[in-house]
Scaffold this motif. Structure first.
Motif, mmCIF file in Angstrom:
data_model
loop_
_atom_site.group_PDB
_atom_site.id
_atom_site.type_symbol
_atom_site.label_atom_id
_atom_site.label_comp_id
_atom_site.label_asym_id
_atom_site.label_seq_id
_atom_site.Cartn_x
_atom_site.Cartn_y
_atom_site.Cartn_z
ATOM 1 N N LEU A 65 75.801 -41.896 26.483
ATOM 2 C CA LEU A 65 75.972 -40.526 25.983
ATOM 3 C C LEU A 65 77.470 -40.305 25.796
ATOM 4 O O LEU A 65 78.209 -40.155 26.766
ATOM 5 N N HIS A 66 77.913 -40.280 24.545
ATOM 6 C CA HIS A 66 79.344 -40.156 24.274
ATOM 7 C C HIS A 66 79.569 -39.147 23.153
ATOM 8 O O HIS A 66 78.623 -38.531 22.636
ATOM 9 N N ASP A 67 80.834 -38.973 22.774
ATOM 10 C CA ASP A 67 81.197 -37.949 21.790
ATOM 11 C C ASP A 67 80.455 -38.098 20.474
ATOM 12 O O ASP A 67 80.149 -37.114 19.804
ATOM 13 N N HIS A 68 80.175 -39.332 20.074
ATOM 14 C CA HIS A 68 79.615 -39.567 18.748
ATOM 15 C C HIS A 68 78.092 -39.418 18.684
ATOM 16 O O HIS A 68 77.532 -39.351 17.583
ATOM 17 N N ASN A 69 77.414 -39.389 19.834
ATOM 18 C CA ASN A 69 75.950 -39.293 19.772
ATOM 19 C C ASN A 69 75.382 -38.167 20.634
ATOM 20 O O ASN A 69 74.164 -38.009 20.716
ATOM 21 N N GLU A 70 76.269 -37.391 21.264
ATOM 22 C CA GLU A 70 75.782 -36.453 22.289
ATOM 23 C C GLU A 70 74.803 -35.418 21.737
ATOM 24 O O GLU A 70 73.773 -35.139 22.368
ATOM 25 N N GLN A 71 75.102 -34.830 20.597
ATOM 26 C CA GLN A 71 74.235 -33.757 20.098
ATOM 27 C C GLN A 71 72.823 -34.266 19.811
ATOM 28 O O GLN A 71 71.844 -33.540 20.005
ATOM 29 N N GLN A 72 72.716 -35.531 19.344
ATOM 30 C CA GLN A 72 71.387 -36.090 19.083
ATOM 31 C C GLN A 72 70.709 -36.556 20.377
ATOM 32 O O GLN A 72 69.533 -36.261 20.629
ATOM 33 N N LYS A 73 71.448 -37.263 21.224
ATOM 34 C CA LYS A 73 70.869 -37.831 22.435
ATOM 35 C C LYS A 73 70.598 -36.777 23.510
ATOM 36 O O LYS A 73 69.802 -37.017 24.427
ATOM 37 N N ALA A 74 71.241 -35.615 23.398
ATOM 38 C CA ALA A 74 70.982 -34.558 24.380
ATOM 39 C C ALA A 74 69.514 -34.158 24.370
ATOM 40 O O ALA A 74 68.926 -33.881 25.427
ATOM 41 N N GLU A 75 68.908 -34.156 23.195
ATOM 42 C CA GLU A 75 67.489 -33.789 23.101
ATOM 43 C C GLU A 75 66.607 -34.852 23.755
ATOM 44 O O GLU A 75 65.586 -34.539 24.370
ATOM 45 N N VAL A 76 67.003 -36.111 23.625
ATOM 46 C CA VAL A 76 66.246 -37.199 24.255
ATOM 47 C C VAL A 76 66.294 -37.056 25.774
ATOM 48 O O VAL A 76 65.271 -37.159 26.463
#
Length: 287
Positions: A65-76
């Motif tokens: 979970l990092h700056d480049h994927n957080e908004q998408q992976k937060a839902e996961v």
């Protein structure tokens, strides 16, 4: 006390877990217990966190979970939490969310009613502040200054009259430019403390008027290497200076009233000295 010592892991809970900023001995026992017990560890860099866990003989499932994927992976991750899993959130070093990823995940958890449990622990900004010798009862954390000089100077100008102690993070390759811009915007006398490599082998804490600090950094290339925090003394108002609002009021009243009367009314409205206002107005007329 027994209740405070318990470290039971709850289902459907996100744990915010600080990790050491340098010295591995700074990790807390509670952090180790949580990392060893949760279903999943969400990490800014899984390789970096993997080495930390390996050092403490913790075998945990990792999730990037990092700056480049957080908004998408937060839902996961939110879905996993809602299914009953427990998750620990860590960054590469220090307290998550403090200039590190995690905001979007925590916000979604709060919105969805998922429990968020923060653990206390290492934070470079607070650790540096505690040793800076500057007022710590009120302070303002500003993170990293902009990379380009114009943006950096704009931010510094906006903070020129901020009375609270200011805290910045800075990188090795921008330290000199940032200190030079502070000199240009604030003048060479503003007191700044450079805290470098906090908790690490080459820890250095050096304070001086920013012009002198810049010269000190330029003397030795090693003085600008590593992770750095800048602690800046807040603006000290001139006690003799007249407030800008009082001067505006005086100017308005002067247009309609004799100077002495205008100064007396302005002094009563703003709680400043009448004689100081009168003197100021005379000097302006002479100028």
């Amino acid at each position: 006390m027994k209740q405070l010592d318990r470290a039971e892991i709850s289902a459907s809970t996100l744990y915010i877990v600080p990790t050491p900023i340098g010295n591995l001995g700074d990790i807390t026992q509670r952090a180790l217990t949580v990392l060893a017990s949760v279903d999943l560890v969400a990490a800014e860099d899984t390789r970096h966190t993997g080495l930390l866990l390996q050092h403490f003989a913790i075998n945990a499932r990792l999730f990037a979970l990092h700056d480049h994927n957080e908004q998408q992976k937060a839902e996961v991750l939110l879905a996993k939490l809602q299914e009953g899993q427990s998750i620990a959130l860590v960054s590469d070093a220090g307290t998550p969310l403090i200039n590190d990823p995690g905001y979007h995940l925590v916000r979604r958890c709060r919105e969805a009613g998922v429990r968020v449990v923060p653990l206390p622990g290492a934070c470079a900004a607070i650790t540096a502040l505690s040793a800076a010798g500057l007022p710590s009862d009120r302070f303002c954390y500003e993170g990293f200054l902009p990379a380009k000089s114009k943006g950096r100077c704009d931010v510094l100008r906006s903070l020129e009259n901020e009375p609270r102690t200011l805290i910045f993070y800075e990188s090795t390759h921008r330290l000199i430019d940032s200190l030079q811009d502070m000199v240009n915007v604030w003048g060479a006398e503003r007191y700044v403390v450079l805290a470098r490599e906090i908790t690490k082998t080459w820890e250095t804490i050096q304070g001086a008027p920013v012009g002198e600090l810049l010269a000190w950094v330029l003397e030795d290339e090693n003085r600008r290497k590593g992770e750095m925090v800048l602690i800046v003394e807040g603006h000290k108002a001139d006690e003799e200076a007249l407030p800008a609002e009082a001067l505006r009021t005086l100017a308005l009243l002067q247009a309609e009233l004799p100077l002495k009367k205008a100064a007396a009314l302005t002094a009563e409205i703003h709680g400043v000295k009448k004689n100081a206002l009168y003197k100021y107005a005379l000097e302006q007329q002479e100028a």
